[in-house]
Design a protein around this motif. Structure first.
Motif, PDB file in Angstrom:
ATOM      1  N   PRO A  98       3.753  -0.227  14.535  1.00 53.83           N
ATOM      2  CA  PRO A  98       2.701   0.291  13.385  1.00 53.83           C
ATOM      3  C   PRO A  98       2.506  -0.515  12.162  1.00 53.83           C
ATOM      4  N   VAL A  99       1.504  -0.869  11.952  1.00 58.64           N
ATOM      5  CA  VAL A  99       1.284  -1.756  10.675  1.00 58.64           C
ATOM      6  C   VAL A  99       0.789  -0.699   9.289  1.00 58.64           C
ATOM      7  N   ASN A 100       1.064  -1.355   8.265  1.00 56.93           N
ATOM      8  CA  ASN A 100       0.802  -0.722   7.117  1.00 56.93           C
ATOM      9  C   ASN A 100       1.578   0.449   6.601  1.00 56.93           C
ATOM     10  N   LEU A 101       3.032   0.221   7.199  1.00 59.85           N
ATOM     11  CA  LEU A 101       4.017   1.131   6.605  1.00 59.85           C
ATOM     12  C   LEU A 101       4.300   0.936   5.216  1.00 59.85           C
ATOM     13  N   PRO A 102       4.678   2.113   4.748  1.00 63.31           N
ATOM     14  CA  PRO A 102       5.067   2.199   3.345  1.00 63.31           C
ATOM     15  C   PRO A 102       6.335   1.583   3.081  1.00 63.31           C
ATOM     16  N   LEU A 103       6.395   0.592   2.173  1.00 65.33           N
ATOM     17  CA  LEU A 103       7.429  -0.437   2.034  1.00 65.33           C
ATOM     18  C   LEU A 103       8.903   0.353   1.673  1.00 65.33           C
ATOM     19  N   ALA A 104       8.675   1.461   1.002  1.00 68.64           N
ATOM     20  CA  ALA A 104       9.915   2.313   0.780  1.00 68.64           C
ATOM     21  C   ALA A 104      10.190   3.291   1.868  1.00 68.64           C
ATOM     22  N   THR A 105       9.637   3.318   2.877  1.00 66.91           N
ATOM     23  CA  THR A 105       9.916   4.193   4.226  1.00 66.91           C
ATOM     24  C   THR A 105      11.615   4.334   4.372  1.00 66.91           C
ATOM     25  N   ARG A 106      12.008   5.539   4.224  1.00 69.25           N
ATOM     26  CA  ARG A 106      13.400   5.784   4.591  1.00 69.25           C
ATOM     27  C   ARG A 106      13.616   6.340   6.115  1.00 69.25           C
ATOM     28  N   GLN A 107      12.710   7.052   6.612  1.00 66.09           N
ATOM     29  CA  GLN A 107      12.803   7.535   8.214  1.00 66.09           C
ATOM     30  C   GLN A 107      11.661   7.003   8.812  1.00 66.09           C
TER      31      GLN A 107
ATOM     32  N   CYS B  64       3.057  10.700   7.106  1.00 68.66           N
ATOM     33  CA  CYS B  64       3.839  10.016   6.405  1.00 68.66           C
ATOM     34  C   CYS B  64       4.003  11.336   5.237  1.00 68.66           C
ATOM     35  N   ASP B  65       4.961  11.773   4.749  1.00 70.69           N
ATOM     36  CA  ASP B  65       5.232  12.666   3.847  1.00 70.69           C
ATOM     37  C   ASP B  65       6.060  12.013   2.461  1.00 70.69           C
ATOM     38  N   ASP B  66       5.907  12.784   1.515  1.00 68.33           N
ATOM     39  CA  ASP B  66       6.521  12.477   0.266  1.00 68.33           C
ATOM     40  C   ASP B  66       8.032  12.268   0.174  1.00 68.33           C
ATOM     41  N   GLN B  67       8.653  12.564   1.337  1.00 66.07           N
ATOM     42  CA  GLN B  67      10.037  12.270   1.558  1.00 66.07           C
ATOM     43  C   GLN B  67      10.226  10.881   2.119  1.00 66.07           C
ATOM     44  N   LEU B  68       9.239  10.061   2.159  1.00 62.26           N
ATOM     45  CA  LEU B  68       9.571   8.685   2.931  1.00 62.26           C
ATOM     46  C   LEU B  68       9.722   8.879   4.322  1.00 62.26           C
ATOM     47  N   VAL B  69       9.188   9.809   4.956  1.00 62.08           N
ATOM     48  CA  VAL B  69       9.489   9.979   6.197  1.00 62.08           C
ATOM     49  C   VAL B  69       7.983   9.527   7.045  1.00 62.08           C
ATOM     50  N   VAL B  70       8.025   8.713   8.056  1.00 62.84           N
ATOM     51  CA  VAL B  70       6.944   8.465   8.802  1.00 62.84           C
ATOM     52  C   VAL B  70       7.084   8.561  10.167  1.00 62.84           C
TER      53      VAL B  70
ATOM     54  N   SER C 189       0.820  -1.265   0.080  1.00 64.45           N
ATOM     55  CA  SER C 189       0.102  -0.023   0.043  1.00 64.45           C
ATOM     56  C   SER C 189       0.930   1.229  -0.100  1.00 64.45           C
ATOM     57  N   SER C 190       0.229   2.347  -0.521  1.00 67.45           N
ATOM     58  CA  SER C 190       1.094   3.525  -0.287  1.00 67.45           C
ATOM     59  C   SER C 190       0.526   4.230   0.641  1.00 67.45           C
ATOM     60  N   GLY C 191      -0.427   3.768   1.655  1.00 71.13           N
ATOM     61  CA  GLY C 191      -0.875   4.124   2.680  1.00 71.13           C
ATOM     62  C   GLY C 191      -0.101   4.709   3.735  1.00 71.13           C
ATOM     63  N   CYS C 192      -0.714   4.946   4.888  1.00 68.41           N
ATOM     64  CA  CYS C 192       0.076   5.558   6.070  1.00 68.41           C
ATOM     65  C   CYS C 192      -0.540   4.728   7.233  1.00 68.41           C
ATOM     66  N   PRO C 193       0.413   4.371   8.308  1.00 67.40           N
ATOM     67  CA  PRO C 193      -0.478   3.885   9.407  1.00 67.40           C
ATOM     68  C   PRO C 193      -1.101   4.692  10.154  1.00 67.40           C
TER      69      PRO C 193
ATOM     70  N   ASP D  14      14.775  -0.332   2.898  1.00 64.52           N
ATOM     71  CA  ASP D  14      15.725   1.175   2.494  1.00 64.52           C
ATOM     72  C   ASP D  14      15.489   2.098   3.662  1.00 64.52           C
ATOM     73  N   LEU D  15      15.355   1.488   4.842  1.00 62.46           N
ATOM     74  CA  LEU D  15      15.181   2.224   6.119  1.00 62.46           C
ATOM     75  C   LEU D  15      16.647   2.794   6.302  1.00 62.46           C
ATOM     76  N   VAL D  16      16.579   4.109   6.611  1.00 57.63           N
ATOM     77  CA  VAL D  16      18.198   4.793   7.033  1.00 57.63           C
ATOM     78  C   VAL D  16      17.961   5.231   8.339  1.00 57.63           C
ATOM     79  N   TYR D  17      16.806   5.692   8.694  1.00 53.90           N
ATOM     80  CA  TYR D  17      16.858   6.446  10.040  1.00 53.90           C
ATOM     81  C   TYR D  17      15.748   5.712  10.931  1.00 53.90           C
ATOM     82  N   LEU D  18      16.181   5.302  11.992  1.00 52.93           N
ATOM     83  CA  LEU D  18      15.107   4.710  12.792  1.00 52.93           C
ATOM     84  C   LEU D  18      15.114   5.075  14.399  1.00 52.93           C
TER      85      LEU D  18
END
Ligand SMILES: *[C@@H]1O[C@H](CO)[C@@H](O)[C@H](O)[C@H]1NC(C)=O
Ligand SMILES: *[C@@H]1O[C@H](CO)[C@@H](O)[C@H](O)[C@H]1NC(C)=O
Ligand SMILES: *[C@@H]1O[C@H](CO)[C@@H](O)[C@H](O)[C@H]1NC(C)=O
Length: 313
Positions: free
Chosen positions: A57-66, A40-46, A31-35, A87-91
């Motif tokens: 959280p469930v339903n995280l965008p697969l490409a999340t970077r932060q 969620c923003d278009d910079q792939l920050v959740v 999904s391109s949804g958000c938990p 692709d996670l860079v920051y957790l």
């Protein structure tokens, strides 16, 4: 040459639609949804901080970077869900209720550069926990009041690590052998732990001396409490490598006594042997003399004496 008959356009379009529909509903990961309760923003920050979450959280965008899940009450990081986020860079998991991290938790996070586990209730860190994090640059793991054990090789494979902060935990010892070997490491936070200033921690104390840490003080033994690790490092070095300890002195006393006793006994034995030998020689001489006398008594001297008498008469 003829290929199989072309399917008509309509069923194909329906099939594609069906596949898309099932794909979207069956796999939340696509999904391109958000938990819920996250932004969620278009910079792939959740961003899910401070949302009273008790589960990851469930339903995280697969490409999340932060991913920021700080200031919640999450008790567990589920390995399966986390490892989809390759692709996670920051957790940021700080200020949660994490009590343990399994060795597979970070198994697939090869791009992760920043990890924050501060303000949790972790009690120990195992050997392989951070092993897969080949890109990890900064690891913050402060303020875990029960954290008293970090495996000696916990950071051995984090070759990119530059900053490690383990301040304000319950650590008494830390084996720095594998830390020293990390090529990029430039800062280690150690303050606010009840460090043991005994020989087991000598390497750490000497190392801190070079790093010069202000609030890094001894928690034990009693006579060292409150002293800075850097100060006691040199003292420990001479204390822990004394050339002679009390056991060594005892050893020398025992060895000395043994040598003395052995000398005395062997001298006595020598004496006994000498005396016995002398007696034996003497006895043999006497026996020889006696034999000689016996021989002479029958035909030697007495007959000579007799003839003497006869001549003088
Ligand atoms: C931790 O999170 C709670 C909310 O869950 C917040 O009230 C508290 O101030 C936070 N503590 C720290 C040290 O950030
Ligand atoms: C810290 O560790 C000591 C043993 O080294 C233990 O007695 C103490 O309970 C620990 N503190 C916490 C808050 O777990
Ligand atoms: C420290 O860890 C290394 C391996 O990283 C090990 O060889 C060494 O024996 C350890 N030292 C102590 C004092 O436990």
């Amino acid at each position: 040459m003829r290929l199989a008959p072309q399917p008509s356009a309509r069923p194909l379009r329906l099939m594609v639609l069906f596949l898309l529909a099932t794909g979207v509903t069956a796999s939340p990961l696509l999904s391109s949804g958000c938990p819920d309760r996250c932004v969620c923003d278009d910079q792939l920050v959740v961003q899910c901080a401070g949302q009273h979450l008790t589960t990851f959280p469930v339903n995280l965008p697969l490409a999340t970077r932060q991913l920021i899940i700080s200031n919640n009450r999450i008790v567990e990081l589920p390995a399966l869900a986390l490892n989809y986020l390759s692709d996670l860079v920051y957790l940021d998991c700080s200020n949660n209720s994490l009590t343990e991290i399994s060795e597979s938790t970070f198994g697939n996070l090869r791009k992760l550069a920043y990890l924050d586990l501060s303000f949790n209730t972790l009690s120990r860190i195992e050997d392989r926990t951070f092993g897969p994090l080949a890109s990890l640059v900064m690891l913050r793991m402060t303020d875990n009041p029960r954290l008293s054990e970090i495996h000696q090789d916990a950071f051995a494979e984090n070759a990119a690590l530059q900053v490690l902060d383990v301040s304000r935990n319950n650590l008494t010892v830390l084996n720095i052998t594998s830390l020293i070997a990390l090529p990029s490491l430039r800062s280690v936070g150690l303050s606010g732990n009840p460090w043991s200033c005994e020989c087991e921690n000598e390497d750490l104390c000497l190392w801190v001396h070079l790093e010069d840490e202000g609030q890094t003080v001894c928690g034990s033994p009693a006579d060292m409490q409150g002293r800075r690790l850097g100060e006691v490092g040199i003292q420990l070095r001479s204390l822990c490598h004394q050339t002679l300890g009390s056991w060594d002195y005892l050893f020398f006393v025992v060895i000395g006594f043994v040598i003395f006793a052995a000398g005395t006994v062997s001298a006595w034995l020598m004496g006994v042997v000498m005396v016995l030998y002398e007696r034996y020689i003497k006895k043999k001489d006497e026996q020889l003399d006696a034999d000689e006398e016996d021989e002479g008594g029958e035909m030697g001297r007495p007959s000579r004496a007799r003839s003497h008498h006869e001549m003088s008469n």
